[in-house]
Design a protein around this motif. Sequence first.
Motif, PDB file in Angstrom:
ATOM      1  N   ARG A   7      -6.639   1.907  -3.875  1.00 21.66           N
ATOM      2  CA  ARG A   7      -6.044   1.611  -2.580  1.00 21.66           C
ATOM      3  C   ARG A   7      -5.261   2.812  -2.093  1.00 21.66           C
ATOM      4  O   ARG A   7      -4.524   3.437  -2.839  1.00 21.66           O
ATOM      5  CB  ARG A   7      -5.111   0.416  -2.637  1.00 21.66           C
ATOM      6  CG  ARG A   7      -4.632   0.095  -1.208  1.00 21.66           C
ATOM      7  CD  ARG A   7      -3.593  -0.958  -1.095  1.00 21.66           C
ATOM      8  NE  ARG A   7      -3.905  -2.165  -1.798  1.00 21.66           N
ATOM      9  CZ  ARG A   7      -3.184  -3.275  -1.680  1.00 21.66           C
ATOM     10  NH1 ARG A   7      -2.144  -3.301  -0.873  1.00 21.66           N
ATOM     11  NH2 ARG A   7      -3.487  -4.338  -2.370  1.00 21.66           N
ATOM     12  N   PRO A   9      -2.579   3.462   0.744  1.00 21.97           N
ATOM     13  CA  PRO A   9      -1.698   3.102   1.851  1.00 21.97           C
ATOM     14  C   PRO A   9      -1.610   4.273   2.829  1.00 21.97           C
ATOM     15  O   PRO A   9      -1.610   5.439   2.417  1.00 21.97           O
ATOM     16  CB  PRO A   9      -0.353   2.843   1.180  1.00 21.97           C
ATOM     17  CG  PRO A   9      -0.704   2.523  -0.242  1.00 21.97           C
ATOM     18  CD  PRO A   9      -1.883   3.400  -0.541  1.00 21.97           C
ATOM     19  N   VAL A  13      -4.062   3.157   9.714  1.00 20.83           N
ATOM     20  CA  VAL A  13      -5.169   2.430   9.088  1.00 20.83           C
ATOM     21  C   VAL A  13      -6.479   2.676   9.832  1.00 20.83           C
ATOM     22  O   VAL A  13      -7.506   2.964   9.207  1.00 20.83           O
ATOM     23  CB  VAL A  13      -4.854   0.918   8.994  1.00 20.83           C
ATOM     24  CG1 VAL A  13      -6.052   0.145   8.473  1.00 20.83           C
ATOM     25  CG2 VAL A  13      -3.644   0.677   8.102  1.00 20.83           C
ATOM     26  N   TRP A  30     -12.662  -6.155   6.929  1.00 22.24           N
ATOM     27  CA  TRP A  30     -11.254  -6.284   7.309  1.00 22.24           C
ATOM     28  C   TRP A  30     -10.725  -7.642   6.901  1.00 22.24           C
ATOM     29  O   TRP A  30     -11.319  -8.672   7.201  1.00 22.24           O
ATOM     30  CB  TRP A  30     -11.103  -6.112   8.815  1.00 22.24           C
ATOM     31  CG  TRP A  30     -11.337  -4.712   9.277  1.00 22.24           C
ATOM     32  CD1 TRP A  30     -12.539  -4.141   9.592  1.00 22.24           C
ATOM     33  CD2 TRP A  30     -10.351  -3.705   9.465  1.00 22.24           C
ATOM     34  NE1 TRP A  30     -12.363  -2.840   9.964  1.00 22.24           N
ATOM     35  CE2 TRP A  30     -11.022  -2.543   9.903  1.00 22.24           C
ATOM     36  CE3 TRP A  30      -8.968  -3.677   9.312  1.00 22.24           C
ATOM     37  CZ2 TRP A  30     -10.356  -1.356  10.188  1.00 22.24           C
ATOM     38  CZ3 TRP A  30      -8.305  -2.494   9.603  1.00 22.24           C
ATOM     39  CH2 TRP A  30      -8.991  -1.352  10.038  1.00 22.24           C
ATOM     40  N   THR A  31      -9.573  -7.651   6.223  1.00 27.98           N
ATOM     41  CA  THR A  31      -8.866  -8.886   5.914  1.00 27.98           C
ATOM     42  C   THR A  31      -7.931  -9.235   7.059  1.00 27.98           C
ATOM     43  O   THR A  31      -7.793 -10.377   7.450  1.00 27.98           O
ATOM     44  CB  THR A  31      -8.056  -8.739   4.607  1.00 27.98           C
ATOM     45  OG1 THR A  31      -8.970  -8.369   3.574  1.00 27.98           O
ATOM     46  CG2 THR A  31      -7.354 -10.016   4.239  1.00 27.98           C
ATOM     47  N   GLU A  34      -4.144  -4.758   8.965  1.00 26.96           N
ATOM     48  CA  GLU A  34      -3.451  -3.822   8.093  1.00 26.96           C
ATOM     49  C   GLU A  34      -4.140  -3.600   6.754  1.00 26.96           C
ATOM     50  O   GLU A  34      -3.625  -2.877   5.906  1.00 26.96           O
ATOM     51  CB  GLU A  34      -2.018  -4.299   7.845  1.00 26.96           C
ATOM     52  CG  GLU A  34      -1.167  -4.277   9.103  1.00 26.96           C
ATOM     53  CD  GLU A  34       0.279  -4.557   8.808  1.00 26.96           C
ATOM     54  OE1 GLU A  34       1.013  -3.572   8.559  1.00 26.96           O
ATOM     55  OE2 GLU A  34       0.667  -5.749   8.788  1.00 26.96           O
ATOM     56  N   PHE A  35      -5.323  -4.203   6.569  1.00 30.30           N
ATOM     57  CA  PHE A  35      -5.997  -4.075   5.269  1.00 30.30           C
ATOM     58  C   PHE A  35      -7.501  -4.174   5.443  1.00 30.30           C
ATOM     59  O   PHE A  35      -8.009  -5.127   6.035  1.00 30.30           O
ATOM     60  CB  PHE A  35      -5.530  -5.163   4.302  1.00 30.30           C
ATOM     61  CG  PHE A  35      -6.091  -5.004   2.918  1.00 30.30           C
ATOM     62  CD1 PHE A  35      -5.451  -4.203   1.987  1.00 30.30           C
ATOM     63  CD2 PHE A  35      -7.265  -5.640   2.553  1.00 30.30           C
ATOM     64  CE1 PHE A  35      -5.974  -4.043   0.703  1.00 30.30           C
ATOM     65  CE2 PHE A  35      -7.788  -5.493   1.273  1.00 30.30           C
ATOM     66  CZ  PHE A  35      -7.136  -4.689   0.348  1.00 30.30           C
ATOM     67  N   GLU A  37     -11.453  -2.919   3.380  1.00 34.16           N
ATOM     68  CA  GLU A  37     -12.104  -2.420   2.178  1.00 34.16           C
ATOM     69  C   GLU A  37     -13.476  -1.854   2.529  1.00 34.16           C
ATOM     70  O   GLU A  37     -14.212  -2.438   3.314  1.00 34.16           O
ATOM     71  CB  GLU A  37     -12.277  -3.534   1.147  1.00 34.16           C
ATOM     72  CG  GLU A  37     -10.975  -4.075   0.618  1.00 34.16           C
ATOM     73  CD  GLU A  37     -11.165  -5.226  -0.347  1.00 34.16           C
ATOM     74  OE1 GLU A  37     -10.429  -5.264  -1.350  1.00 34.16           O
ATOM     75  OE2 GLU A  37     -12.052  -6.086  -0.109  1.00 34.16           O
ATOM     76  N   SER A  48      -4.758   0.236   3.261  1.00 38.25           N
ATOM     77  CA  SER A  48      -3.762  -0.678   3.822  1.00 38.25           C
ATOM     78  C   SER A  48      -2.677   0.117   4.530  1.00 38.25           C
ATOM     79  O   SER A  48      -2.489   1.306   4.278  1.00 38.25           O
ATOM     80  CB  SER A  48      -3.136  -1.538   2.719  1.00 38.25           C
ATOM     81  OG  SER A  48      -2.330  -0.752   1.865  1.00 38.25           O
ATOM     82  N   SER A  49      -1.967  -0.575   5.386  1.00 43.77           N
ATOM     83  CA  SER A  49      -0.832   0.085   6.039  1.00 43.77           C
ATOM     84  C   SER A  49       0.281   0.252   5.006  1.00 43.77           C
ATOM     85  O   SER A  49       0.440  -0.562   4.105  1.00 43.77           O
ATOM     86  CB  SER A  49      -0.335  -0.739   7.219  1.00 43.77           C
ATOM     87  OG  SER A  49       0.326  -1.899   6.763  1.00 43.77           O
ATOM     88  N   LEU A  52       2.586  -2.703   4.961  1.00 47.63           N
ATOM     89  CA  LEU A  52       2.171  -3.837   4.127  1.00 47.63           C
ATOM     90  C   LEU A  52       2.612  -3.635   2.685  1.00 47.63           C
ATOM     91  O   LEU A  52       3.164  -4.544   2.056  1.00 47.63           O
ATOM     92  CB  LEU A  52       0.651  -4.006   4.206  1.00 47.63           C
ATOM     93  CG  LEU A  52       0.042  -5.169   3.442  1.00 47.63           C
ATOM     94  CD1 LEU A  52       0.507  -6.491   4.028  1.00 47.63           C
ATOM     95  CD2 LEU A  52      -1.479  -5.085   3.483  1.00 47.63           C
ATOM     96  N   THR A  53       2.408  -2.435   2.163  1.00 52.46           N
ATOM     97  CA  THR A  53       2.833  -2.137   0.788  1.00 52.46           C
ATOM     98  C   THR A  53       4.345  -2.229   0.662  1.00 52.46           C
ATOM     99  O   THR A  53       4.870  -2.799  -0.290  1.00 52.46           O
ATOM    100  CB  THR A  53       2.345  -0.740   0.372  1.00 52.46           C
ATOM    101  OG1 THR A  53       0.926  -0.668   0.553  1.00 52.46           O
ATOM    102  CG2 THR A  53       2.660  -0.458  -1.081  1.00 52.46           C
TER     103      THR A  53
END
Length: 133
Positions: A7, A9, A13, A30-31, A34-35, A37, A48-49, A52-53
């Motif tokens: 991942r 960050p 994004v 896209w989930t 901000e995320f 894959e 991810s942004s 978010l992390t």
Amino acid sequence: MKFASIRMPTSDVLRLVGFWEKLTGVAAQWTNEEFAEIVLPGATVAISSSRLTDAFAAGSVEPSSNRTVMLELMVDDVDAERDRVTGSGVAVLMEPTTLPWGNRSMLISDPDGNVVNLFSPVTPDAIARFGSR
């Protein structure tokens, strides 16, 4: 244990996902905004942004500061990839070179400065280690 993903960050994004979609030719899954894959055979590139992390582990990552990890993608033809990716303004860190261990390799960086090694095994020993793509 099974390696599943790496991942990255980022503070942008959309920009980073766009780069990886173009590089791999694989559309992101896209989930949420901000995320995303990029699911490849063998592993997934998750993006991810940093916000978010930080919501779960504040200060644990710093986007655009990687200086130790290199992401490696095995490709059919490194020289053809060079022609394909450099036309889009990708920063080439190392031109295609055949390395002592038998891989033809080039290094590029993504928009956040993450180093990406595009390589192809070219000697009989390297092909035996990796198989053909």
